[in-house]
Structure formats: C-alpha cells, structure tokens
Write a protein that holds these residues in place. Structure first.
Motif, short mmCIF file in Angstrom:
data_model
loop_
_atom_site.label_atom_id
_atom_site.label_comp_id
_atom_site.label_asym_id
_atom_site.label_seq_id
_atom_site.Cartn_x
_atom_site.Cartn_y
_atom_site.Cartn_z
N LYS A 77 -3.29 -8.43 3.20
CA LYS A 77 -4.00 -7.31 2.96
C LYS A 77 -2.60 -5.72 2.61
O LYS A 77 -3.26 -5.35 1.78
CB LYS A 77 -4.40 -6.87 3.91
N GLU A 78 -1.76 -6.21 2.44
CA GLU A 78 -0.62 -5.24 2.18
C GLU A 78 0.36 -6.00 1.16
O GLU A 78 1.11 -5.21 0.71
CB GLU A 78 0.83 -4.91 3.51
N ALA A 79 0.42 -7.38 0.40
CA ALA A 79 0.29 -7.99 -0.30
C ALA A 79 0.54 -6.84 -1.83
O ALA A 79 -0.95 -6.71 -1.84
CB ALA A 79 0.65 -9.28 -0.55
N ASN A 80 1.30 -7.02 -2.72
CA ASN A 80 1.66 -6.32 -4.24
C ASN A 80 0.79 -7.32 -4.76
O ASN A 80 1.80 -8.22 -5.20
CB ASN A 80 2.75 -6.06 -3.75
N ALA A 81 -0.43 -7.53 -4.90
CA ALA A 81 -1.16 -8.48 -6.14
C ALA A 81 -0.21 -8.59 -7.01
O ALA A 81 0.20 -9.74 -7.70
CB ALA A 81 -2.00 -7.50 -6.96
N ALA A 82 0.67 -7.68 -8.16
CA ALA A 82 0.61 -7.30 -9.48
C ALA A 82 2.46 -8.79 -9.22
O ALA A 82 2.43 -9.12 -9.85
CB ALA A 82 1.48 -6.45 -10.03
N ASN A 83 2.93 -8.41 -8.32
CA ASN A 83 4.36 -8.13 -7.92
C ASN A 83 3.90 -10.21 -7.14
O ASN A 83 4.58 -11.37 -8.10
CB ASN A 83 5.33 -8.27 -6.95
N LEU A 84 3.17 -10.79 -6.59
CA LEU A 84 2.80 -12.02 -6.11
C LEU A 84 2.00 -12.52 -6.53
O LEU A 84 3.01 -13.82 -6.96
CB LEU A 84 1.71 -11.89 -4.71
N ALA A 85 1.04 -12.66 -8.06
CA ALA A 85 1.19 -12.78 -9.28
C ALA A 85 1.71 -13.39 -9.80
O ALA A 85 1.60 -14.70 -10.29
CB ALA A 85 -0.38 -12.57 -9.32
N LYS A 86 2.93 -12.47 -9.98
CA LYS A 86 3.94 -12.55 -11.32
C LYS A 86 5.44 -13.69 -10.55
O LYS A 86 5.39 -14.97 -10.80
CB LYS A 86 5.07 -11.56 -11.42
N GLN A 87 4.95 -14.03 -8.98
CA GLN A 87 6.58 -14.36 -8.56
C GLN A 87 4.95 -16.13 -9.09
O GLN A 87 5.97 -17.38 -9.01
CB GLN A 87 6.79 -14.43 -7.14
N LEU A 88 4.00 -15.91 -8.51
CA LEU A 88 3.93 -17.38 -7.76
C LEU A 88 3.59 -18.11 -9.74
O LEU A 88 3.81 -19.37 -9.81
CB LEU A 88 2.10 -17.67 -7.77
N ALA A 89 3.01 -16.63 -10.54
CA ALA A 89 3.31 -17.98 -11.85
C ALA A 89 4.33 -18.92 -11.98
O ALA A 89 4.99 -19.41 -12.77
CB ALA A 89 2.45 -16.96 -12.97
N ASP A 90 5.26 -17.69 -11.81
CA ASP A 90 6.74 -18.31 -12.42
C ASP A 90 6.71 -19.61 -11.35
O ASP A 90 7.40 -19.90 -12.40
CB ASP A 90 7.98 -17.06 -11.92
#
Ligand code: HEM
Length: 160
Positions: A77-90
């Motif tokens: 719930k507190e996760a920064n969606a944009a940052n998490l998606a970028k890190q996972l994508a990398d």
C-alpha cells in the motif's frame, strides 16, 4: 493445474541446488546486485516479453495488480508504484537477457525491513502469472522467467 505445475517447478528449483551452490549463491546475493543470480536466460526470452516496452508495460500492470490483490495490498500500500515498476522492469529486462542494468538494492536489502512469508511469495508469483496471461505471454516463456526469479526466494522470504 497450471498453477500447480508452476509451484512444483518453483519448489523443485528451490530444492535442486547443491549445498555448495546454494552457499555460493548466498554469498553472491550478499555482495552483488539482485539481478546477478547465476542463471542464464533461455534464448529469445527478452524478445518473447516484447523487449523493453513490453516488459515495462507488464510491470506497470503487475504493480497495479499487486496493490489490488487482497493478499498483498497491505504490503504494497505504501509502495511508490512508478519506482517499483521501473526497478522490476530493469531487473526483468536484465535477467531475461536485455540491455538493462538493475541498480537497485539486493533482494535481501530490499525486503529485510518487512516480513515476507512463503505464502506472500507464492501470491506474488500468482499475480505475476495473471499479469503475463493478460499480455498473452506463452506459458513456456512465463515459466522461463519464473525459473530466473525462483532462486531469489531465499533472500526475499524472511518469516515462516
Ligand atoms: C521474486 C520475487 C520478488 C522480486 C523479484 C522482488 C523485487 C523487488 C524490487 C526490485 C524492489 C524494489 C527495490 C527498491 O528499488 O527499493 C522490491 C521492493 C519491494 N518488494 Fe519485492 N520482490 C519480490 C517479492 C516480494 C514479495 C513476496 C513481497 C511481499 C509481499 C515484496 C514486497 C516488496 C515491497 C513492499 C517493496 C517496497 C516497494 C516500495 O516501497 O517502493 N516483494 N521488490
């Protein structure tokens, strides 16, 4: 059935390593980036996921689904969606043989401040499968990616 096969695949992968390999992987995980798990990607895996654009879309959608999943919503719930998606994508881009470099924390570092159980891990894998299904990624290719993520379980899961 499909889920059962995948969970069996993940369990077998988790059990398959020799103690020596497991030990050296633990050492590697402690000192190297999370994407440096020593498993080679299947040929063509990056392209099968639609390259960088496809992987980025997949991860954007995956994070939306993680936040909406009743089993995982609280954790994310507190996760920064944009940052998490970028890190996972990398991470997935690099793991699958693409031209990216994951520069984030190790999987141990990223998850040490939270309690992550095997049930959480399995739930996340299920959400990833649903996300891959939604993009029409073939089942074989899905399992090839899951095989690359499976060794991370020992660094991510930290409670019984
Ligand atoms: C193979 C499985 C997993 C992989 C590859 C993975 C990967 C990652 C990555 C790359 C990050 C971003 C680290 C950063 O830049 O700070 C992250 C963060 C995080 N992960 Fe995982 N993770 C996995 C499993 C899980 C599980 C099972 C949970 C728990 C329910 C979880 C919960 C989180 C949370 C809450 C964050 C922080 C997000 C934020 O605050 O932005 N992860 N994970």
């Amino acid at each position: 059935m499909k889920q059962l096969i995948t969970l069996c695949t993940l369990s077998l992968l988790a059990l398959a390593g020799t103690p020596a390999l497991a030990q050296s992987m633990d050492k590697m995980a402690a000192v190297t980036p999370a994407s440096a798990y020593p498993v080679a990607p299947a040929a063509g895996l990056f392209d099968a996921f639609g390259g960088q654009t496809g992987i980025r879309s997949l991860m954007n959608d995956f994070v939306v689904r993680l936040k909406a999943d009743p089993r995982l919503a609280e954790a994310f719930k507190e996760a920064n969606a944009a940052n998490l998606a970028k890190q996972l994508a990398d991470q997935v881009c690099q793991l699958s043989g693409g031209p990216c470099v994951y520069n984030g924390p190790t999987m141990k570092e990223a998850h040490s401040s939270m309690d992550v159980s095997r049930a959480d891990f399995n739930a996340l894998v299920e959400v990833l499968q649903v996300s891959m299904d939604a993009r029409g990624i073939p089942f074989t290719r899905q399992n090839q990616l899951l095989a690359l993520l499976a060794p991370m379980h020992r660094d991510v899961i930290n409670v019984r």
